[in-house]
Design a protein around this motif. Structure first.
Motif, PDB file in Angstrom:
ATOM      1  N   ALA A 176       3.948   9.887  -3.164  1.00 37.79           N
ATOM      2  CA  ALA A 176       2.568   9.521  -2.853  1.00 37.79           C
ATOM      3  C   ALA A 176       2.553   8.539  -1.691  1.00 37.79           C
ATOM      4  N   SER A 177       1.554   8.682  -0.803  1.00 37.64           N
ATOM      5  CA  SER A 177       1.376   7.722   0.284  1.00 37.64           C
ATOM      6  C   SER A 177      -0.082   7.731   0.696  1.00 37.64           C
ATOM      7  N   ALA A 178      -0.549   6.598   1.220  1.00 37.23           N
ATOM      8  CA  ALA A 178      -1.956   6.487   1.633  1.00 37.23           C
ATOM      9  C   ALA A 178      -2.107   5.347   2.626  1.00 37.23           C
ATOM     10  N   PHE A 179      -2.949   5.557   3.642  1.00 36.80           N
ATOM     11  CA  PHE A 179      -3.339   4.500   4.569  1.00 36.80           C
ATOM     12  C   PHE A 179      -4.535   3.739   3.988  1.00 36.80           C
ATOM     13  N   SER A 180      -4.564   2.435   4.234  1.00 34.44           N
ATOM     14  CA  SER A 180      -5.760   1.660   3.904  1.00 34.44           C
ATOM     15  C   SER A 180      -6.877   2.065   4.858  1.00 34.44           C
ATOM     16  N   PRO A 181      -8.154   1.867   4.479  1.00 33.68           N
ATOM     17  CA  PRO A 181      -9.264   2.287   5.339  1.00 33.68           C
ATOM     18  C   PRO A 181      -9.248   1.666   6.731  1.00 33.68           C
ATOM     19  N   ASP A 182      -8.694   0.447   6.874  1.00 35.68           N
ATOM     20  CA  ASP A 182      -8.632  -0.155   8.206  1.00 35.68           C
ATOM     21  C   ASP A 182      -7.395   0.283   8.990  1.00 35.68           C
ATOM     22  N   GLY A 183      -6.527   1.081   8.360  1.00 34.32           N
ATOM     23  CA  GLY A 183      -5.359   1.609   9.035  1.00 34.32           C
ATOM     24  C   GLY A 183      -4.221   0.637   9.209  1.00 34.32           C
ATOM     25  N   ARG A 184      -4.351  -0.578   8.659  1.00 31.66           N
ATOM     26  CA  ARG A 184      -3.317  -1.590   8.883  1.00 31.66           C
ATOM     27  C   ARG A 184      -2.205  -1.566   7.833  1.00 31.66           C
ATOM     28  N   THR A 185      -2.442  -0.916   6.701  1.00 33.95           N
ATOM     29  CA  THR A 185      -1.481  -0.931   5.600  1.00 33.95           C
ATOM     30  C   THR A 185      -1.193   0.489   5.142  1.00 33.95           C
ATOM     31  N   LEU A 186       0.074   0.771   4.878  1.00 33.73           N
ATOM     32  CA  LEU A 186       0.497   2.045   4.319  1.00 33.73           C
ATOM     33  C   LEU A 186       1.114   1.774   2.954  1.00 33.73           C
TER      34      LEU A 186
END
Length: 616
Positions: free
Chosen positions: A493-503
């Motif tokens: 599983a992987s996901a970006f935070s909505p602001d794109g700063r955290t994976l």
């Protein structure tokens, strides 16, 4: 020549296969265990080396997972096992005709050997052999038992752990296992076994340490524990060591208290599962409360994938048998305008010949794409979700099950992974006629690929590595820096935070969720790690809330967990785990407004949770 030969199918139960290999090499040494891809020297003639090892090994372990028997060729029509030149078949045939001991090992959901009539005649004898079994939930005891049985069959297989000293005095202080693992705040790593246990933990992780050590100590009363006071102190690292004999004693009053706490019955924290009933969780950030009764997936199918439409009005749910066997793959669309009373929209979307593995809506909500175990991806027009229609022909030609599909934020591109060493990017500007743009080799088997919110970066996840790619021009992805070491994690599983700063990355073989700062994609840095707990073997799914302050994760301990990730460098658990399922949780997804969290899993149900702000 290696003593133990591990026979496996590449696409079948990979994470358990890796656990088998790790257990055996850790117990007996890498030179005693043969596994293709790990044991053949580069430049060696592969066929000769493989068949020679199969003929000369003492024991062949045939790893049989849920997809072993039905693994098919690139057309999806012919079972690989019924090809005369199938490597798995040739390995088994060679070992049998050489008179070697062949032991089937059932992995995960595979609970019965194939019948002799299902196997080619030259290996039909496999169906009559006594087997071992490794479950996918809490497999370590079974792995250790397997290693002990192999040592009993071949007494010459010497463990690599330090042997006991000959004198009672030295035996009383002989450390059997000791591992120090460094991590983020409050992290803990526990290694237990028949002969000993070690724990490395930062201050603040005492609860997780005590929970697992208590279980180990009850099962191993002959071994005493020593501990350093640092575990209960104000900082630094503490290490528990297991030693044989009663002469061991804690080294300080604080350490003595830590050691006693391990042996006292009862729990330090946590809650117990309530079968069939959802239990809410709360904290200072959010409260999750189950809405109504769980939605039952028809015909007893496992819930394997889910996605909300961009407007939040539709929840797509993908299902299947969960083992790659034929039949069962379907997608259902649910009307979520009244989350307390969801209703199914139209007939199920069919076409997949087995499990639906991944789902994604286009940003405009008009297109739904799904991927399957049958090596295909399929697209539907869902502008009117009650009357969804297929778009074009299925896209096939993949060599393995397609584990993930993801839309780019502009809706013109989809990323595809199928456990090979590459990811593909497809142009779906015309969703009825997808066009392959590029196939990019990463050097490692890729399980997951996700787009950043701005669409400029793609994160690919493989065993032990996270890669970031500039996909501004999707026809020519460019690697950003070096692949990042994810400490042996097999990502699921992987996901970006909505602001794109955290994976966020979670997976198999490591009881953590990793948080990476990817503000500068060319120089990512791991900033946080969340310890899941010793009872969890696999993080199956992760999802950020729309405001980016909460991360939801699903695990193989039947729970959904919430994490406060407002400060990614210092993530904290939110309340107790949510217990709305009676089996593994495979998918979690937030509604676009963040008010609903949907979780689904192996128990054939979808649970809806209402997310409301908690009191500080």
């Amino acid at each position: 020549m290696s003593t133990i030969f591990i026979s496996f199918r590449k696409t079948d139960a990979r994470w358990l296969r890796e656990r088998v290999h790790q257990t055996l090499t850790g117990r007996f040494g890498a030179d005693r265990v043969f596994q293709s891809g790990e044991s053949i020297t580069p430049g060696t003639a592969f066929p000769d080396a493989l068949l020679r090892q199969a003929a000369e090994c003492r024991i062949m372990l045939v790893l049989i997972g849920p997809g072993w028997l039905f693994a098919a060729d690139e057309t999806g029509q012919q079972q690989l096992l019924h090809r005369d030149q199938d490597w798995v078949r040739r390995e088994i045939r060679t070992a049998m005709t050489s008179g070697n001991l062949v032991i089937p090992v059932l992995l995960g959901d595979a609970t019965m050997l194939p019948a002799a009539t299902q196997l080619p005649a030259d290996i039909a004898g496999l169906a009559t052999l006594q087997f071992l079994r490794i479950p996918d939930t809490q497999p370590q005891p079974a792995l250790e038992e397997m290693a002990s049985k192999l040592a009993g069959i071949l007494p010459g297989l010497a463990p690599t752990v330090q042997s006991e000293a000959s004198s009672p005095a030295s035996a009383a202080t002989s450390v059997r296992h000791q591992t120090t693992v460094y991590g983020g705040s409050g992290s803990t790593a526990v290694n237990t076994g028949k002969h000993g246990v070690s724990v490395a933990a930062e201050a603040g992780a005492t609860v997780h340490v005590v929970q697992k050590l208590r279980r180990w100590a009850v099962a191993n009363p002959a071994l005493a524990l020593t501990a350093t006071a640092a575990l209960l102190g104000g900082g630094g690292y503490g290490v528990f060591q297991a030693v044989s004999g009663a002469a061991a004693s804690p080294q300080s009053p604080a350490a003595a208290q830590a050691a006693r706490s391990v042996l006292v019955p009862g729990g330090a924290a946590g809650g117990s599962a309530t079968s069939g009933k959802a239990v809410s969780g709360t904290s200072g950030t959010v409260t999750a409360t189950p809405i109504g009764s769980p939605l039952d997936e028809a015909d007893g199918r496992q819930v394997l994938a889910s996605a909300f439409s961009p407007d939040g009005h539709v929840l797509a749910v993908g299902s299947g048998n969960g083992d790659g066997s034929p039949g069962g793959g379907a997608i259902r669309l649910w009307n979520m305008t009244d989350p307390a009373h969801p209703t199914q929209l139209g007939a199920p979307l069919t076409g997949f010949t087995n499990d639906v593995l991944s789902l994604a809506f286009s940003p405009d909500g008009h297109t739904l794409v799904g991927s399957g175990w049958d090596h295909t991806i399929r697209l539907w027009n869902v502008t009117d979700p009650a009357h969804a229609t297929p778009l074009g022909q299925p896209v096939g030609g993949f060599e393995h099950p397609v584990w993930q599909v993801a839309f780019s934020p502009d809706g013109r591109t989809i990323a595809v992974t199928d456990e090979d060493t590459w990811f593909q990017l497809w142009n779906v500007a015309d969703p009825a006629a997808p066009v392959l743009l590029t196939q990019t080799d990463t050097g490692s088997a890729v399980d997951r690929a996700v787009f950043s919110p701005d669409g400029r970066t793609l994160a690919s996840s493989a065993i032990g590595q996270v890669g970031l790619w500039n996909v501004t021009d999707p026809s020519h992805p460019v690697a950003l820096g070096q692949g990042q070491d994810s400490s042996g994690l097999a990502p699921a599983a992987s996901a970006f935070s909505p602001d794109g700063r955290t994976l966020a990355v979670g997976g198999q073989g490591d009881p953590w969720i990793q948080l990476w700062n990817v503000s500068d994609p060319a120089h990512p840095a791991q900033v946080g790690r969340m310890p899941i707990g010793p009872e969890v073997e696999q993080v199956t799914t992760v999802a950020f809330s729309p405001d980016g302050r909460t991360l939801a994760s699903g695990q193989d301990d039947h729970t959904t967990r919430l994490w406060n990730v407002a400060d990614p460098a210092h993530p904290t658990a939110i309340g107790l785990p949510l217990r709305g399922h009676t089996d593994n949780v495979y998918t979690v997804v937030f509604s676009p407004d963040g008010r609903i969290l949907a979780s689904g899993g192996r128990d054939h149900t979808i649970t809806l949770w209402e997310m409301t702000p908690g009191s500080p």
